[in-house]
Design a protein around this motif. Sequence first.
Motif, PDB file in Angstrom:
ATOM      1  N   LEU A  62      12.401 -43.990  11.856  1.00 55.86           N
ATOM      2  CA  LEU A  62      14.052 -43.383  11.847  1.00 55.86           C
ATOM      3  C   LEU A  62      12.788 -41.672  11.374  1.00 55.86           C
ATOM      4  O   LEU A  62      12.503 -40.416  11.568  1.00 55.86           O
ATOM      5  CB  LEU A  62      14.807 -43.073  11.227  1.00 55.86           C
ATOM      6  N   ILE A 115      14.187 -32.298   6.489  1.00 49.97           N
ATOM      7  CA  ILE A 115      15.505 -32.268   6.848  1.00 49.97           C
ATOM      8  C   ILE A 115      15.702 -31.442   5.958  1.00 49.97           C
ATOM      9  O   ILE A 115      16.034 -30.216   7.311  1.00 49.97           O
ATOM     10  CB  ILE A 115      16.011 -33.309   6.358  1.00 49.97           C
ATOM     11  N   VAL A 118      22.763 -38.044   8.082  1.00 44.38           N
ATOM     12  CA  VAL A 118      22.357 -39.107   8.418  1.00 44.38           C
ATOM     13  C   VAL A 118      21.432 -39.524   7.224  1.00 44.38           C
ATOM     14  O   VAL A 118      20.988 -40.686   6.904  1.00 44.38           O
ATOM     15  CB  VAL A 118      22.937 -39.726  10.200  1.00 44.38           C
ATOM     16  N   ILE A 119      19.986 -39.125   8.380  1.00 41.65           N
ATOM     17  CA  ILE A 119      18.828 -38.906   7.710  1.00 41.65           C
ATOM     18  C   ILE A 119      18.567 -38.422   6.225  1.00 41.65           C
ATOM     19  O   ILE A 119      18.502 -39.632   5.620  1.00 41.65           O
ATOM     20  CB  ILE A 119      18.031 -38.544   8.473  1.00 41.65           C
ATOM     21  N   LEU A 120      19.022 -37.636   6.363  1.00 44.60           N
ATOM     22  CA  LEU A 120      19.402 -36.960   4.089  1.00 44.60           C
ATOM     23  C   LEU A 120      19.715 -38.716   3.644  1.00 44.60           C
ATOM     24  O   LEU A 120      19.070 -38.289   2.477  1.00 44.60           O
ATOM     25  CB  LEU A 120      20.106 -36.214   4.661  1.00 44.60           C
ATOM     26  N   ILE A 174      20.503 -41.113   4.538  1.00 40.54           N
ATOM     27  CA  ILE A 174      20.097 -42.553   4.017  1.00 40.54           C
ATOM     28  C   ILE A 174      19.087 -42.564   2.566  1.00 40.54           C
ATOM     29  O   ILE A 174      18.423 -43.291   1.744  1.00 40.54           O
ATOM     30  CB  ILE A 174      19.292 -42.822   5.460  1.00 40.54           C
ATOM     31  N   LEU A 200      11.289 -37.692   3.032  1.00 41.86           N
ATOM     32  CA  LEU A 200      12.371 -37.054   3.927  1.00 41.86           C
ATOM     33  C   LEU A 200      13.101 -35.690   3.855  1.00 41.86           C
ATOM     34  O   LEU A 200      13.526 -34.737   4.523  1.00 41.86           O
ATOM     35  CB  LEU A 200      12.383 -38.689   4.246  1.00 41.86           C
ATOM     36  N   ILE A 201      14.224 -36.059   2.077  1.00 47.67           N
ATOM     37  CA  ILE A 201      14.530 -34.935   2.471  1.00 47.67           C
ATOM     38  C   ILE A 201      14.349 -33.143   2.754  1.00 47.67           C
ATOM     39  O   ILE A 201      14.758 -32.531   3.019  1.00 47.67           O
ATOM     40  CB  ILE A 201      15.162 -35.440   0.973  1.00 47.67           C
TER      41      ILE A 201
END
Lengths: 291, 365, 258
Positions: free
Chosen positions: B261, B323, A97-99, A101, B319-320
């Motif tokens: 988030l 993750i 989900v976060i990836l 987004i 962010l990527i």
Amino acid sequence: MEFLQLIIGGLANGCIYGLVALGFVMIYKASEGVNFAQGDMMMLGAFVALGIGNTDQMGLPFGIAVILAMAIMFAVGWGVERVVVRQIFGQPQFALVILTIAMGFVFRFVAGSIWGYTPLVLETPFAGQNFRGGGLVVGLADLVTIGVTLALTLALWAFFAFTKIGLAAQAASQNQMAAYIVGVPVMRINSLIWGLSGAVATVAGVLYATKGAIDPNIGLLGIKAFAAAVIGGMGSLPGALLGGLIIGVIEPVAGRYAPGELAKMSPYIIMLVVLVLRPGGLFSQIQMKKV
Amino acid sequence: MRYVFKTTYDRDIDLHQHGWSRAKVAVLAGLMIVLPFLVGEYYLAEATNTLIWALAGMGLMIAVGHTGQVSLGHAAFLAIGAYANSALMNVGVPFLISFPLAGLITGLFGAVIAIPAVRMSGIYLAIATLAVFVIVEEMVILLEPITGGVGGIMAPSIQFFGISFDRYGALENFYWLCLAIVILVTWGYANLMRSPTGRSFLAVRDSEVSARALGINVTRTKSLAFGLSTGVTGLAGALMGHYIGFYNYELFSIFISINLLLVVTIGGLGFIQGAFLGAILITAVPQVIAILRDGLNANFGINLGSIPGLDTMIFAAILILFIIFEPAGLYGRWLKIRTWFDIFPLARRDMFRRQKSYLKTERMK
Amino acid sequence: MSLLEVNDLAVHFGGVKAVDGMSFSVEPGEVFAIIGPNGAGKSTIFNLISRIYEPTRGTIRFDGKDLTAQKSHDIARLGIARTFQNIELFDHSTVLANLLMGQHTHRSTNFVQDILFLGKVRRAEREHRHRVEEVIEFLELEAYRNKMIAGLPYGVRKVVEIGRALALGPKLILLDEPASGLSVEETQDVAFWIEDMRRDMGLTVLMVEHDMSLVNQVSDRVLAVANGRPLAMGTPQEVQADPHVQAAYLGTPEEDAA
Ligand SMILES: Nc1ncnc2c1ncn2[C@@H]1O[C@H](COP(=O)(O)OP(=O)(O)O)[C@@H](O)[C@H]1O
Ligand SMILES: [Mg+2]
């Protein structure tokens, strides 16, 4: 008559929501992951078609532009799976989900850097062509949208229901580990599905662009498409289309008879109502986890 | 390596297992208290902003990090907290009452909407919170008498015990106020996590069937967690309103939800410390980008200012990368580094290898 | 009076009759084993008792109370603890925390008191800890107390799950294949623990197990099931001698029935 007019316009809009929702559902069916960048893939697909087709850009014929755009977006979807999504295989669902987004932001940045943030119009052969009859005005673009959507939904449904790869993809989603062990090429199928969803997103984007100007933020429509997918039940292709149509029709009707803010809320209110009454959506597929 | 010899169970029950860690926290808190004497106005404002983001991050952490409920709509709860607080203050309720009340209102709202939402599994909950976000956003525009509609409102000035805590008139005081609130909430949060309530959150996060079999009411636990989460976020929203001063619904956009988030994920899911690290990152990165941008422009004539959306792009890239390469976040990375030093030179390369687990189907929830 | 009485219990999943016409009763203080081939419905019986599944038909009475009228999270409070066939521990917590979660039914504080960590909370925590330490000592888990579950060997996790069930302080404990995947030595430990549970803790044990040597060693009575229905009941020897059971379950002579 006016009501009927609203409904027709709504159905055409709903088809676009439905198409984006189809993209979510395909990926969900294959990997139980949700691609929050689906709306942005639609946006990017529309821009790629515009970049190839518009006269002030590359200026190729419309049909070729659309096909090339679909091919390019297939490659983008496939590449995203290969390079990024695959890395987090096995991580909890919300990592994806976060990836995705974040991927959406990247797509938006790419489109904005190339085509800018001022709205552009995609040149299509259907622009401004209308059919009149019995007091109704129906845009050619609307008819094409409805026709293409029905054909595409049918084709995808047949793909998952009858082809070997489609069936394998679904089997893989039930239990990736087991599928992996019995020799289903889980990874390769996932890439393929992501590619396909990129192509479907492009179709949605082009159809969207037949109705108005596009800018890098139109991907936010993805949120509405989500509501559509959820209303239908995340794993069902016809459900996604139905959800899209419900939302597409409700919006203009609510807009006609209720204050604007309420109309904007209406898709989400319907979605929440469906979720409360049937937590798995209209075509529910949720079962108990076995222990 | 540091050995902790436990004399009684109290050692485990205490917040800090050894004096060293207690001292570190004390030094940090002390430094934060004297910060207004060390830095100028501009950086003090930034520090205040970081504190507010940390508070909001702790709010989201309770839901995402400690109960496993992903919310994409927490900006809505910031909004509710901000508007509830200013509405109460505007009818004459003093800040010391309106502020906790704003948190309570937001928390109750969150808990109530959670009751149907928590029956849904992961992805559905995330999407439902997105829907709640859109609905709240439109409600904010509709409720013009309270929210000022599209035009927005001015946050009332804070004053109690005859002292002004106005963000513009008395920034130091406002900073200390935020600091005190953050310290209190952190303390409460840490307490929660060492008590039965916090354990029931973790239980629900890791295995719902087991939690049930141990007598944990999963629905109630999840709504409680969501209520606490939204309540703390509401408190942060109230402060954010005062910090910004004049605001409308656009302050609480979907991008704020996403940034939140980002705070918890990059900071480190499941660690209170993660909310702070994430908040520092999210408030510092734009500063760093601005400095780099000016530097590049002045020294090399490269004008990055002409590329809009670069900030968000960089956030997205960070962010990527996190993750993919460090799902445990900054705090998780820090723990690994510390372990590595603790047991140096005994660390083995495969020690921190991530365990590959295979996706289990959600349809079989 | 029997502690647990199952009467004409059935659950159907679509066309699959996972459990059908199941009846048996467990007396206080006994070790009662359920055996049967894979897919016979053994775990499903446990899941029905835990109220994870809604029965299609039939009743379950525990201590005189009708379990089918209870919610799944109320079962623990009545005094029933369980383990799962495919370990369901809280993977990202320590062994100690997992066992403390087993103390949930004994909690005496609410969340506001917890947040403020009042003296009452601290005193309650000491008591929880005290009880959990007894379990740790009983199962010899001292070495793992502060280890994360995720990194532990399978055998240890299996024991922690038993510990978590014991921490609840139940009257009846349900063990779903407690020895599966364990070595001979580990299985022997499980056998001793089950005997101790009964003798020293006064527990009633209902277990599902494939390892017939374990079943023979610890159980008072055995129920054989197949295709969701009861086949035979009696002492381990009687059940193994039953021709129906031999046909359905012990059909292959090299089974570790000896
Ligand atoms: N939630 C469920 N949905 C559908 N079928 C189930 C479910 N739970 C169990 N079953 C079926 O019930 C039968 C008995 O399963 P189970 O009780 O797990 O067997 P075992 O005796 O090996 O423990 C199996 O055929 C299984 O597939
Ligand atoms: Mg079983």
